[in-house]
Design a protein around this motif. Structure first.
Motif, PDB file in Angstrom:
ATOM      1  N   CYS A  55       1.233  -1.116  -0.552  1.00 15.25           N
ATOM      2  CA  CYS A  55       0.264  -0.210   0.290  1.00 15.25           C
ATOM      3  C   CYS A  55       0.906   1.426  -0.032  1.00 15.25           C
ATOM      4  O   CYS A  55       1.990   1.042   1.111  1.00 15.25           O
ATOM      5  CB  CYS A  55      -0.830   0.137   1.396  1.00 15.25           C
ATOM      6  SG  CYS A  55      -1.833   1.283   1.373  1.00 15.25           S
ATOM      7  N   GLU A  56       0.668   2.350  -0.718  1.00 13.70           N
ATOM      8  CA  GLU A  56       1.220   3.454  -0.552  1.00 13.70           C
ATOM      9  C   GLU A  56       0.557   4.550   0.381  1.00 13.70           C
ATOM     10  O   GLU A  56       1.942   4.998   0.204  1.00 13.70           O
ATOM     11  CB  GLU A  56       1.120   3.730  -1.825  1.00 13.70           C
ATOM     12  CG  GLU A  56       1.692   3.384  -3.617  1.00 13.70           C
ATOM     13  CD  GLU A  56       0.227   3.943  -4.539  1.00 13.70           C
ATOM     14  OE1 GLU A  56      -0.216   5.189  -5.476  1.00 13.70           O
ATOM     15  OE2 GLU A  56       0.479   2.914  -5.421  1.00 13.70           O
ATOM     16  N   ASN A  57      -0.263   3.735   1.314  1.00 17.76           N
ATOM     17  CA  ASN A  57      -0.392   5.369   1.922  1.00 17.76           C
ATOM     18  C   ASN A  57      -0.017   4.616   3.238  1.00 17.76           C
ATOM     19  O   ASN A  57      -1.047   5.261   4.847  1.00 17.76           O
ATOM     20  CB  ASN A  57      -1.887   4.832   1.918  1.00 17.76           C
ATOM     21  CG  ASN A  57      -2.272   6.828   1.061  1.00 17.76           C
ATOM     22  OD1 ASN A  57      -1.229   6.767   0.665  1.00 17.76           O
ATOM     23  ND2 ASN A  57      -2.952   6.352   0.194  1.00 17.76           N
ATOM     24  N   CYS A  68      -4.626   1.092   2.135  1.00 18.15           N
ATOM     25  CA  CYS A  68      -5.855   2.685   2.381  1.00 18.15           C
ATOM     26  C   CYS A  68      -7.004   2.167   1.438  1.00 18.15           C
ATOM     27  O   CYS A  68      -8.452   2.364   2.100  1.00 18.15           O
ATOM     28  CB  CYS A  68      -5.026   3.453   1.925  1.00 18.15           C
ATOM     29  SG  CYS A  68      -5.329   3.282   0.257  1.00 18.15           S
ATOM     30  N   GLY A  69      -6.918   0.840   0.614  1.00 18.83           N
ATOM     31  CA  GLY A  69      -8.309  -0.164   0.089  1.00 18.83           C
ATOM     32  C   GLY A  69      -8.192   0.589  -1.197  1.00 18.83           C
ATOM     33  O   GLY A  69      -9.386   0.511  -2.003  1.00 18.83           O
ATOM     34  N   ALA A  70      -7.592   2.146  -1.697  1.00 20.93           N
ATOM     35  CA  ALA A  70      -8.301   2.983  -2.418  1.00 20.93           C
ATOM     36  C   ALA A  70      -6.561   3.938  -4.197  1.00 20.93           C
ATOM     37  O   ALA A  70      -7.160   3.505  -4.158  1.00 20.93           O
ATOM     38  CB  ALA A  70      -8.553   4.629  -2.265  1.00 20.93           C
ATOM     39  N   CYS A  71      -5.410   3.564  -3.051  1.00 18.79           N
ATOM     40  CA  CYS A  71      -4.273   4.063  -3.887  1.00 18.79           C
ATOM     41  C   CYS A  71      -4.174   2.713  -4.917  1.00 18.79           C
ATOM     42  O   CYS A  71      -5.041   1.307  -4.335  1.00 18.79           O
ATOM     43  CB  CYS A  71      -2.774   3.909  -2.967  1.00 18.79           C
ATOM     44  SG  CYS A  71      -2.028   1.949  -2.450  1.00 18.79           S
ATOM     45  N   CYS A  74      -3.786  -0.774  -3.451  1.00 21.63           N
ATOM     46  CA  CYS A  74      -3.896  -1.710  -3.488  1.00 21.63           C
ATOM     47  C   CYS A  74      -5.198  -2.042  -3.896  1.00 21.63           C
ATOM     48  O   CYS A  74      -6.149  -3.108  -3.673  1.00 21.63           O
ATOM     49  CB  CYS A  74      -4.891  -0.689  -1.835  1.00 21.63           C
ATOM     50  SG  CYS A  74      -4.075  -0.710  -0.619  1.00 21.63           S
TER      51      CYS A  74
HETATM   52 ZN   LIG Z   1      -3.026   1.343  -0.010  1.00 22.40          ZN
END
Ligand SMILES: [Zn+2]
Length: 375
Positions: A55-57, A68-71, A74
């Motif tokens: 994950c990037e965040n 994060c589930g959004a990057c 993810c």
């Molecule tokens: Zn992420």
């Protein structure tokens, strides 16, 4: 609550913390062993860790220690499209040297496409042959910086000591029954809510018709059944859920009760014709239900009134009849049930193991003249 990452994983707090810290510091070990029973949560932990590493965040800017589930990473992970996550599979019964070479050892020589890591998940790692383990060992001795290997296994003793010594060992222990009970109750409730929502939104969509035929109906799962599944699960939410959602549980329970209440009058050929209806997966569950029946009978015998709240078959009037067996008989039967389970594990045909158990039941019932034994 999201259904990915660490938050949906119940229990295993220490392991979660170890993995979350490693992901946060960006200092994962090169190899981990996640050892635990089937359904104990090994795969969920491994996936949460892999997703977090990529994950990037993750954990940045005061965010929680969750992916994060959004990057981009993810999203790729959640759609099973992440180029830097590999699940090592095998087609044969064992995980052979060719599988390990092609999918892990050689693949790891290629640098990650996008992420700082390349993560390899190896389910059923205890099935690695000695040759496969030796091939893996070379990689473990000199892994590239970006390589992370997650070995999932029911038993780490199957690994060569040289493999074990190069891995971080995480024991995924059985959860307390109270946690399993809470988790299964919640899952049944969620399944119930989902099917209710589907019904109210139904219309004539073809999926609605398909769902209606699904074997699992959450409304039919009673609290007693959930408690029985907890007892069977022995600390593993996955195992408990398999039983409840299989659609076979009512049948399995019925069969256990039939044996417990009719063994005295049933003939061996009667037993064999019953067994024709049983599927392979029914045997261990029926044995466990039987064990619970006799455990209840022992409790009932000991303390009729106080025992009531602990009983799983408590509402059943026929339990009282079983409880008229002598303690010795009840204890012998419980031992024989355990023995039948052990026989099945060492490849005695399950029908034969059941027949041996059945003969013990008959003997004890006839001796005591209960449950139809007075024939
Ligand atoms: Zn992420």
């Amino acid at each position: 609550m999201p259904d990915y990452g660490f938050s949906p994983i119940i229990g295993h707090d220490q392991i979660k913390e170890v993995l979350q810290r490693a992901a946060k510091k960006r200092q994962p070990g090169h190899a981990y062993i996640l050892e635990g029973n089937a359904g104990s949560g090994r795969r969920m932990l491994a996936k949460a860790f892999a997703m977090s590493l990529l994950c990037e965040n993750f954990g940045g800017g005061g965010r929680p220690m969750e992916p994060c589930g959004a990057c981009k990473s993810c999203v790729q992970f959640l759609t099973d499209n992440h180029p830097d996550v590999k699940v090592v599979t095998h087609e044969k019964a064992s995980l052979g040297v060719e599988d390990i070479r092609a999918q892990l050892v050689n693949d790891m020589q290629i640098k990650p496409y996008e992420a700082p890591y390349k993560v390899y998940l190896v389910p059923e790692a205890e099935k690695m042959t000695a040759q496969a383990q030796n091939a893996l060992l070379k990689t473990l001795e000199e892994p590239p910086d970006y390589g992370v290997i997650l070995l999932m296994t029911t038993n780490a003793d199957f690994f060569l000591p040289t493999i074990r010594s190069r891995c971080t060992h995480l024991a995924v222990r059985p959860l307390p029954d109270s946690l399993v009970l809470r988790a299964l109750t919640k899952k049944v409730q969620e399944a119930h809510d989902t099917s209710a929502a589907e019904l109210s939104a139904e219309g004539n969509r073809p999926e609605a018709a398909e769902k209606a035929e699904a074997p699992f109906s959450a409304e039919e799962v009673s609290e007693t059944e959930i408690r029985m599944a907890v007892s069977f699960a022995r600390g593993s939410i996955g195992e408990g859920w398999n039983i409840l959602s299989s659609g076979r549980f009512p049948f399995q329970k019925k069969m256990a009760k039939k044996l417990a209440t009719e063994a005295g009058s049933l003939s061996v050929s009667g037993l064999l014709s019953l067994l024709k209806e049983w599927e392979a997966g029914d045997y261990p569950v029926i044995l466990e239900c039987l064990r619970l029946w006799y455990r209840d009978a022992i409790l009932w015998k000991a303390e009729e009134e106080k025992a009531e709240k602990y009983l799983l078959f408590g509402e059943d009037p026929q339990l009282e009849e079983t409880s008229r067996l002598r303690y010795e008989s009840l204890e012998r039967i419980v031992e024989e049930i355990d023995r039948a389970g052990a026989r099945m594990k060492v490849n005695v045909r399950p029908e034969n193991a059941m027949e041996i158990l059945f003969l013990t039941l008959q003997e004890e019932y006839r001796r005591a003249s209960v449950n139809g034994g007075n024939v």
